[in-house]
Structure formats: C-alpha cells, structure tokens
Design an enzyme around this catalytic site. Sequence first.
Site, PDB file in Angstrom:
ATOM      1  N   GLU A   1      96.140 -35.783  44.110  1.00  0.00           N
ATOM      2  CA  GLU A   1      96.232 -37.246  44.189  1.00  0.00           C
ATOM      3  C   GLU A   1      94.950 -37.965  43.777  1.00  0.00           C
ATOM      4  OE1 GLU A   1      97.579 -38.263  48.131  1.00  0.00           O
ATOM      5  OE2 GLU A   1      99.564 -37.443  47.759  1.00  0.00           O
TER       6      GLU A   1
ATOM      7  N   GLU B   1     104.387 -32.011  47.553  1.00  0.00           N
ATOM      8  CA  GLU B   1     104.353 -32.570  48.917  1.00  0.00           C
ATOM      9  C   GLU B   1     105.492 -33.559  49.056  1.00  0.00           C
ATOM     10  OE1 GLU B   1     100.712 -34.549  50.248  1.00  0.00           O
ATOM     11  OE2 GLU B   1      99.484 -32.995  49.307  1.00  0.00           O
TER      12      GLU B   1
HETATM   13  C1  GAL Z   1      98.973 -37.194  51.129  1.00  0.00           C
HETATM   14  C2  GAL Z   1      97.790 -36.249  51.037  1.00  0.00           C
HETATM   15  C3  GAL Z   1      97.701 -35.274  52.148  1.00  0.00           C
HETATM   16  C4  GAL Z   1      98.227 -35.767  53.469  1.00  0.00           C
HETATM   17  C5  GAL Z   1      99.497 -36.566  53.302  1.00  0.00           C
HETATM   18  C6  GAL Z   1     100.083 -37.109  54.573  1.00  0.00           C
HETATM   19  O1  GAL Z   1      98.708 -38.361  50.445  1.00  0.00           O
HETATM   20  O2  GAL Z   1      97.823 -35.491  49.863  1.00  0.00           O
HETATM   21  O3  GAL Z   1      96.385 -34.837  52.203  1.00  0.00           O
HETATM   22  O4  GAL Z   1      97.270 -36.425  54.225  1.00  0.00           O
HETATM   23  O5  GAL Z   1      99.281 -37.596  52.400  1.00  0.00           O
HETATM   24  O6  GAL Z   1      99.542 -38.323  55.004  1.00  0.00           O
END
Ligand code: GAL
Length: 463
Positions: free
Chosen positions: A166, A367
């Site tokens: 990200e 994710e």
């Molecule tokens: C994403 C990030 C993670 C984690 C997730 C949940 O943006 O890649 O590190 O924190 O959010 O909040």
Amino acid sequence: MKHEFPQDFWWGAATSGPQSEGRFNKKHRSVFDYWYDIEPEAFFDRVGPNVASNFYNSFREDLKMMKSIGFNSFRTSIQWTRLIKDFETAEVEADAVRFYNEMIDECIANGMIPVINLHHFDLPIELYEKYGGWESKHVVELFAKYSRVCFDLFGDRVKHWTTFNEPIVIVQGEYINQFHYPNLIDGKKAVQVSYNLNLASAKSIEQFRLSENSKDGKIGIVLNLTPAYPRSNSKEDLAASDFANKFHNRMFLDPAVLGYFPEGLAEIFIKDGVMWQYTEEELELIKNNTIDFLGVNFYQPLRVKAVEHEFDESKNGWLPDKYYEYYEMPGRRVNPHKNWEIYPEAMYDIAINIRDNYKNIPWYVSENGMGVYGEEKFKDENGMILDDYRIEFVTEHLEFLHKGIQEGSNCFGYHLWTPIDCWSWMNAYRNRYGFISLDLATQIKTIKKSGYWFKAVSENNGF
Ligand code: GAL
C-alpha cells in the site's frame, strides 16, 4: 458446490513484520517504533509494537495453527530495521538472518507458500532524520540495496516477493492525513514521495532480476485498490472520480503493470506547480521493471463527488482534495466498528478492471477483512469467538470474486487480513481482524469460528 475456485488457488492470510513480530532483538527503530517511543498516547490504549503478537518468539506454534485452519500460503514482511545493521552498506544482523531463515523454513515445512513483502510502512527513523525518508532518492537506492540482500539470502526458498504494501497509504499517512510519523501536511512532498516509491519498487524489481535466485521466482507489489465511484454521472462528478482514481489507484497501478504513469496526471501536477523531479533514465527504468503479479488489498470503495466548497490553498498549500470530495452515499452498508462501507460488489469491478485494462495480469486478493471492536463479547463457553459476521463478510466478497474469475479474470488466491489478531498502527489492538484471536495479556491464541469455516473452504477449494 456452488463456488469452485481455480486449481491451486491460494488460501491463507497476511500479516506484516512490524505488526506481528514484536521489537525483540531489533536494533533499529522504524518510524512507528520511534513515534510510539516519543508519544505513546497517540496509540489506542497506549499499546505499541513492542510485543505485538509475539511472532518473533512464537512463529513455530503460530504457523502450525495457521496450517491447521487450511492455509496453503501466508504473507508477512521482512523488517528493514531488523535485518539490516548498516543501512548504507546493507550489512546484515546475524540474529535477524537466523530468524527469517527459520521462519521461512518453518512456513514451507508446514506446506505453506511464503509470500514475502519488503516494506510495510516501516521506514527506518534514521533514514527519515538523515535524508527525509522517501523524499530522498538516496533512500530509494538504499531500499534497492536492502531488497537485493533479501533476494540473495532468502530467494532460494521464497518464490513470491512483493516490494511494497500500500504505497499510497505511506503518502497519505506521512504527508496528507497525519496517521504515520512524521504526520506532515505537504502536498508537494506527497507528490515527490509517490514518484520515489514507484521508483523504489522498480529499482527493487531490477535487483530481483539480477539476483541468481530470481530465475524461478516472481515479484509483485501490493496495492490497496479503492475503486472511486462517482456520486452521479454528471460531468463534474465524473471528473472528480477520474482524478481520485488516478491519485489513489492508478498512480501506482499503471507504472507497476504498464510501466508508465496515467495520462493527464503529471499535467495536473505541472499546472499546479507540484510536479515531481524525475529523469528520463528513471522513467525508462520504471518502464523496464514492471511486476509479474499483483496483490490487491480491498476493504472499502472510495465514493466521491465534485468539490462543493472551493479548495482553500492558503490553508495547507496544494492537496489532492482540490479535485474531489468524499461522498457518503445514502443507504450505504457500513461496518460500524470502523465506519467503513461494506461493498463486496467492488471485488468484481476490480477483477474486471484488471482483466480489461491491466493485461489480465495474474493477481490475488492480498488483504480483505473486517475489523471488529470488542470481539470478546462474542465468545462461547470454550473461549471461541463466534464471528459469524466475518464469515458472512468473507463469503460475500468471495462470491463477487468468483464471478470475476468465471468471467476470465486471472485471480489465483485469497488472503484474509489477518491470520492472528495483530497490532494495527494507531488503532493498536482496538479492532480485531484475525481467524485466530489473541489474548493480549496472556498471549493465548484461539481459533475463531471463522477459522474452522475457512479450513473447510480451503479443503473444498470453494463453498
Ligand atoms: C491495511 C494495512 C494493514 C492493516 C489493515 C487493517 O491498510 O495493509 O497493515 O493495518 O489495513 O487496518
């Protein structure tokens, strides 16, 4: 079965070094370690990254547990601040090499493909203090050096790498919206940093291709794609969503996959006097070092409308907000714990966008997930959290992903954020995301209902 996924589909979850390992034996501090040391009250319940989920010490047990709920793959990250002793020469710390070797071997011994990311918001504080961090092209060089060390040390076993997690969030957090140290508001620096992160990713890929170990390996980048949906089809709203899409998604997606920046973006930066500094050789390097596969993080869509209040540049200088405003769609579904919209349909839109506009490149969901506050209240008498809401959330997203795959999108896996509840930056342990719960006080880890559900999904390669 209603939803069958492609053969060898990845089922697993993702975490990161800074959010799971704990700072044990770490010699350097990341910007987050440092920020916690100087201002612990900025973090929920004053909980910092010092212990996190203790992965540094308990990785063997943790990986076994992940295996037991059906994972065939797992992503984490190497911490620059753990592995490297001297940032200029990229000399390594022996204990860190031991740790990452053992962790990677253990992952493979459990039948899980290790996916290793190189940077997850964890810039060494020294490099910020000395050079301005990602504002500096020297830091870009140091990152390329560090990544080469990783490929050479671990690439004989790690066949899937990602350069950044990200990158746009680094830009937003550090330079626009104040949720990553140094918490600046500086649009011009934000633009330069965006460029430098693209360059750093390409230089890291260049190093990967030069490493002996890259022959049978692949490298990608993890981007949080937040499709920017316009409020309406009016000319003004469409222009707002076009800019938002370019700034939030395409500024990283286009160079990573296609090798060049989206048309029109640099023109806006030039017109507004915030254009990044670049050279033709750098653009050539970006063009020649594109990714093999893409990781997509998806949590929520971006809804935008044309600006309604004229942007006041005298306040904080130029910001991307000059061109769009956030739009709260009436009747939207939200996850009340984070006030994030739930819109699984976007999974399909992302799949089709990649199919049609990004060469149908191989990609996976790196994710997706749902943060929930106060999950302990859903515990049954054996201490298992009954997280039916998470099962429902994942199911819906998988349904739309499946539809995209049916229509030809080249998606090869799905990872939840996250295997075991982990430290979430400023929110610390406020919202829990895992298939496995963590009791912070005792470090006892317990599989949630969703973990058992996921095992069945993985074993059936669908549901
Ligand atoms: C994403 C990030 C993670 C984690 C997730 C949940 O943006 O890649 O590190 O924190 O959010 O909040």
